[in-house]
Enzyme design. Structure first.
Site, PDB file in Angstrom:
ATOM      1  N   GLY A 113     -58.629 -48.943 -30.239  1.00 54.49           N
ATOM      2  CA  GLY A 113     -57.186 -49.176 -30.353  1.00 54.49           C
ATOM      3  C   GLY A 113     -56.844 -50.590 -30.786  1.00 54.49           C
ATOM      4  O   GLY A 113     -57.627 -51.512 -30.583  1.00 54.49           O
ATOM      5  N   ASP A 168     -56.671 -53.193 -22.111  1.00 52.74           N
ATOM      6  CA  ASP A 168     -56.837 -52.619 -20.775  1.00 52.74           C
ATOM      7  C   ASP A 168     -57.578 -53.539 -19.815  1.00 52.74           C
ATOM      8  O   ASP A 168     -57.539 -53.333 -18.606  1.00 52.74           O
ATOM      9  CB  ASP A 168     -57.575 -51.282 -20.863  1.00 52.74           C
ATOM     10  CG  ASP A 168     -56.749 -50.218 -21.556  1.00 52.74           C
ATOM     11  OD1 ASP A 168     -55.520 -50.246 -21.393  1.00 52.74           O
ATOM     12  OD2 ASP A 168     -57.325 -49.378 -22.268  1.00 52.74           O
ATOM     13  N   MET A 189     -48.748 -49.034 -20.019  1.00 47.05           N
ATOM     14  CA  MET A 189     -50.032 -48.427 -20.390  1.00 47.05           C
ATOM     15  C   MET A 189     -51.116 -48.715 -19.346  1.00 47.05           C
ATOM     16  O   MET A 189     -51.118 -49.771 -18.712  1.00 47.05           O
ATOM     17  CB  MET A 189     -50.492 -48.955 -21.749  1.00 47.05           C
ATOM     18  CG  MET A 189     -49.756 -48.333 -22.929  1.00 47.05           C
ATOM     19  SD  MET A 189     -50.399 -48.983 -24.512  1.00 47.05           S
ATOM     20  CE  MET A 189     -49.501 -47.938 -25.680  1.00 47.05           C
ATOM     21  N   GLY A 190     -52.042 -47.804 -19.214  1.00 48.09           N
ATOM     22  CA  GLY A 190     -53.139 -47.958 -18.257  1.00 48.09           C
ATOM     23  C   GLY A 190     -53.355 -46.681 -17.477  1.00 48.09           C
ATOM     24  O   GLY A 190     -52.664 -46.440 -16.497  1.00 48.09           O
ATOM     25  N   ARG A 192     -49.016 -53.449 -27.201  1.00 50.46           N
ATOM     26  CA  ARG A 192     -50.367 -53.800 -27.607  1.00 50.46           C
ATOM     27  C   ARG A 192     -50.430 -54.462 -28.978  1.00 50.46           C
ATOM     28  O   ARG A 192     -51.498 -54.922 -29.386  1.00 50.46           O
ATOM     29  CB  ARG A 192     -51.269 -52.562 -27.603  1.00 50.46           C
ATOM     30  CG  ARG A 192     -50.918 -51.528 -28.650  1.00 50.46           C
ATOM     31  CD  ARG A 192     -51.828 -50.314 -28.569  1.00 50.46           C
ATOM     32  NE  ARG A 192     -51.487 -49.367 -29.622  1.00 50.46           N
ATOM     33  CZ  ARG A 192     -51.729 -48.072 -29.585  1.00 50.46           C
ATOM     34  NH1 ARG A 192     -52.321 -47.549 -28.529  1.00 50.46           N
ATOM     35  NH2 ARG A 192     -51.393 -47.290 -30.578  1.00 50.46           N
TER      36      ARG A 192
END
Lengths: 410, 410
Positions: free
Chosen positions: A11, A143, A187-188, A300
């Protein structure tokens, strides 16, 4: 065989290209002994299809190379590609023939967990066939879930984006004199690092976000509702930050509770996220104004909120990787080692990539406070240095200018 | 009666506080003749409940006033409150008694369409009772939908946020070598100004966003799908920007087509947005990777992407409003008048607020190109000057520092 090959995989992040920039800078410094630097287009997958570019030609003017440093995304394109588990698979010999055809001696792969699996397999294969190709992984993931490194390039900028944006959403959601709850989903899926960064958003004690939930701690719906109810005795506009992957005591994702919402007009099952689920739950229970906000992909890939610390570390991780490969190391990943928090001091080292790949670093339970609803001072001390400093992104006509390959998607 | 009263009303913007800053600066310049400046907390609604602060005391140190200039949201709190239509309603006499109690001579109200309705009614009432209170509206809205002004403070920053973020999402969504469509849904139910700003995201001819749809033009689903199919012959990663309020030829909102998706586990009807609807439509038709991204509330409250032009204009609109009120004008709204595009030159004037309120300015159809899928050069020339320049937001520990009232929600 003397050339360098570099690829990007997995990503996008805000500083994936900063590491590519660092690799190119490493090459430039060693140019006397290394004739060429090639870039894989779309990672190992594209390389297998013959997609490769000469990076020196690509960045013949220095201006465009400087632009690359602050360009988010993956300049070379990326892939999600897993090499076969069996080393006698023909894919490996095909790849190494391609290496040979380009006189590749050093291969740098910038990526996360899956990319380190690629680095591991390729270096094992090189050893098996006694190839001199040296293979080094450069870590990258928002992450922050790679082990054996203090943190990963890409995380600091994403954390800065989250902390800044949550602070702004908190301001946005507190202008009316009516009771409201705002849920921000971050996110996560398995590791809550990015959600943890929302703890930095608070400007004063008691400021929002009121509650922060990570996947590492158990999410209890009734406890959550009780806390919301109690919080309204103190303040009118509440904000809650959650990881997309929060789970209950049985390990069931909260978002899975809402898988009966029906199908859309095309017959697809509609899945609401955890934020949407909790939004409906609160509205149903308290009959008040509730909004859930899913931080989108910009968390991101925003250059505007890059952490200068993160960019500099990403650049150096790339250059350090080149230096280590040239020094003879292979099958290793560049790792960041924190020496101290105040002043924030970091050194770089290499670690065995076989120990890194296919494992996952989550937020220590001892850093999660208040029954799974907040983060400890130790966590804050860990996070703070990573978001320091702003980059200066070149602007044209009021907008950031990015390096790009026009034929990217051809 | 000599004092100033200022209030904020309607949805937040990135520069609503810049106008409040401008009003305070206007007061400071006239301090010899005006003893005090009061702020309504939560607009007219809060003021009716006695919520008012002394702004000179609130900003006794200059530092905090400077912070206010780049703080998004509404420092004084806001409201969504409509005054009664009948001028003999007691609400009016109550308000004017409260004005009298604080010796208010000048009332500045910063807001959008509904707030201008308040300015209109209050000035009509003042005239009816022969009150000397002078009432001026300061325009504010990210929607840019007020008439008789070239544009509205708040729009430029939101437009810069949209243009920057769409460019970043375009980079994020083009890193893989697989066909994909990314749909970005942007605020704007009736006026497509903000979505139009996504035209500025393109870095080169043929760059994304490929298609841009505003509510002003008819959205034809079959034409849309045909264009997507044709575009895949040129490029792999397509991005489409749509206003939340796009409509078909019968005027039906596209998001309304998906109102049969079912109910959630609490029995609430689930409504998917236009982006979600088109996402499912494309996936169903082409069986490819599709994502829809709803730009969240940060599009209206991000300080990081403030336009310096917008901030400066918002400040001056506030100061200009004070000066006009003191000069004796009432029942007027501050308006921005563009003299030229190159160089971008602007003057300020006042216009009759009664002509402004309850009307709506949409994007001229002549500015919409390519059968409702793109914007004209004329539109680009209009938009460009509004997003120029970046502000310097004070930072502390890597994060923007904002002015806030701790007891805001008490």
């Amino acid at each position: 065989m003397k050339n360098i090959l570099v690829g990007q995989s997995g990503g996008p992040t805000a500083v994936l290209n900063a590491s590519l920039y660092g690799v190119i800078k490493g090459f430039i410094a060693l140019k006397k002994s290394i004739p060429r630097i090639y870039g894989m287009v779309n990672g190992v997958e594209g390389f297998l299809n013959g997609q490769v570019v000469d990076l020196e030609r690509e960045f013949s003017d220095e201006m465009s190379l400087e632009k690359l440093k602050t360009t988010p995304g993956a300049y070379l394109g990326s892939c999600r590609f897993k090499l076969p588990d069996e080393l006698d698979d023909s894919t490996f010999s095909i790849l190494f023939h391609k290496f040979e055809a380009l006189d590749i001696r050093y291969f740098l792969y910038i990526g996360g967990n899956d990319s380190m699996d690629t680095v591991s397999k390729l270096s094992l294969y090189a050893s098996k066939i006694n190839s001199p190709v040296r293979i080094i992984g450069i870590p990258k993931t928002i992450d922050n879930d790679l082990i054996l490194t203090d943190h990963t390039p890409g995380f600091g900028s994403a954390a800065k984006y989250v902390a800044t944006t949550v602070r702004e959403i908190g301001i946005d959601s507190s202008i009316y004199n009516t009771k409201s709850v705002t849920i921000v989903e971050i996110m996560g899926r398995h590791a809550g690092w990015l959600t943890a960064a929302s703890v930095l958003s608070r400007q004063y004690p008691g400021d929002n976000p009121l509650l922060i939930y990570l996947p590492e701690a158990t999410f209890d719906v009734e406890d959550f509702l009780t806390r919301i109810e109690q919080a309204f005795l103190q303040s009118k506009n509440l904000m809650v930050c959650i990881s997309e992957g929060i789970r209950d005591k049985d390990g069931k994702f909260i978002c899975e509770y809402d898988n009966h919402v029906g199908t859309d007009s095309f017959g697809h099952k509609m899945l609401a996220g955890s934020g949407k689920y909790l939004e409906n739950l609160i509205r149903d229970r308290f009959r008040i104004k509730v909004r859930s906000v899913e931080l989108n992909v910009t968390q991101r890939c925003s250059s505007t909120l890059q952490s200068l610390t993160d960019v500099n570390e990403a650049v150096w991780a790339g250059t350090f990787g080149v230096n280590k490969a040239v020094a003879g190391e292979t099958g290793m990943m560049v790792a960041l080692k924190r020496v101290s928090n105040e002043p924030y001091t970091l050194t770089y080292e290499t670690v065995d990539v076989n120990k890194v790949c296919n494992r996952e670093k989550t937020v220590p339970l001892s850093w999660i406070a208040d029954n799974g609803t907040d983060l400890s001072e130790e966590c804050i001390a860990y996070l703070k240095p990573l978001i320091q400093g702003n980059t200066v992104v070149p602007l044209e006509d009021g907008l950031p200018v990015y390096a790009y390959r026009k034929n990217m998607s051809e």
